[in-house]
Write a protein that holds these residues in place. Sequence first.
Motif, short mmCIF file in Angstrom:
data_model
loop_
_atom_site.label_atom_id
_atom_site.label_comp_id
_atom_site.label_asym_id
_atom_site.label_seq_id
_atom_site.Cartn_x
_atom_site.Cartn_y
_atom_site.Cartn_z
N LEU A 162 -0.72 -2.28 -4.36
CA LEU A 162 -0.84 -1.08 -5.18
C LEU A 162 -2.20 -1.08 -5.87
CD1 LEU A 162 0.41 1.44 -6.63
CD2 LEU A 162 1.31 -0.18 -8.35
N ASP A 202 -1.06 3.26 -2.70
CA ASP A 202 -0.41 2.01 -2.30
C ASP A 202 -0.60 1.76 -0.81
OD1 ASP A 202 1.56 3.50 -0.94
OD2 ASP A 202 2.94 3.44 -2.63
N THR A 221 1.14 2.08 1.71
CA THR A 221 1.65 3.08 2.65
C THR A 221 0.70 4.27 2.77
OG1 THR A 221 2.87 4.41 1.02
CG2 THR A 221 3.99 2.46 1.94
N HIS A 226 0.34 6.36 0.23
CA HIS A 226 0.81 7.34 -0.78
C HIS A 226 -0.11 7.28 -1.99
CE1 HIS A 226 4.30 8.71 -3.62
NE2 HIS A 226 3.42 9.67 -3.40
N THR A 242 5.21 -2.16 -7.80
CA THR A 242 4.85 -2.52 -6.43
C THR A 242 4.48 -1.33 -5.56
OG1 THR A 242 7.16 -2.44 -5.72
CG2 THR A 242 6.30 -4.58 -6.48
N SER A 243 4.66 -0.11 -6.07
CA SER A 243 4.37 1.08 -5.27
C SER A 243 4.08 2.26 -6.17
CB SER A 243 5.56 1.41 -4.36
OG SER A 243 6.67 1.84 -5.14
#
Length: 316
Positions: free
Chosen positions: A77, A149, A151, A153, A115-116
Amino acid sequence: MCTSLTYTDTAQHPYFARTMDFPTTTPWRPIFLPRHYAWPTGLQTTRRTRYAILGGGRQPQHFNSCLMADGINEAGLTCAELYLPHAVHYQASTRPGAVNLTPQGFINWVLGEHTSVAAVVADLPRVNLVAKLWGGDDQVYPFHWFLCDATGHSVVIEPTATPLSAQANPVGVLTNTPILAQHVHNLNRYLNVTGAQFTPATTMAAKQWLNAHRPLPTSPLPTDRFVHTAIRRLGTPQLHSDQVKTTLLTWLAEVSLPYDATKTNRTHNYTHYRCLIDLQAQCYTFMARQQSQPRTIRLTADMAANWHAPVIYQEN
């Protein structure tokens, strides 16, 4: 002041990059903060990180805690703060039952306890940002934050109302004031695109602008740096992974503020460093103004598990 962007390469590999242009009395350096690092909120309370962090920061004078401006944690992140004068709305006092923070500590809370991006967004309604001094600073700084993050995102958090909320950033670029919505409107106007919202027409216009070799704005104003970087990002064909570091650092160099050796006062804005964060590899690339080559540090599992004290890296 600062310019930042998110990026995804042809392998869907996410990155974050930024310039740091804020003048300080202490130098910006790469900094590692360990798990369980105790940091003062500025509100007579202390919080502890759950996750290790690697990023750009500084050690304020007469203060025993590091102030982070950007970074990545061990979960992949990232978060960076940028200046947002004349737009923020902070609270005057703490609120019972809330996560009470000063603006300077917000990034520690984001990276140290989540974490995200989704986890941060879910936690935002609990946060109460209080207009109190932190770290020996002489003013309460107006910030907004850009998060991403592993991913890919990403969101922008602008403290213009209560409760805090996050918004998507389809342009993938952020500078300072004005707020993101106005930046997007300005970009469309510059590209002769109808409307205030980001649409596929915005991307098409940016591609046509670059293909026609039309000039990009070059002034140091945040609005012009946003437009310049947005057209570069939206109008350039998607990069392969081996092109990303050189290209993004070059884009940042195009909007960097020059250093003037004749100006020695604290208000002299110039680019202190450029950084690039590889979110999947958890690599932090730092290039200070005086450096001819960037330096890359990886946040490894061993560091996260076994390093128990902060590390302030030297410039070289």
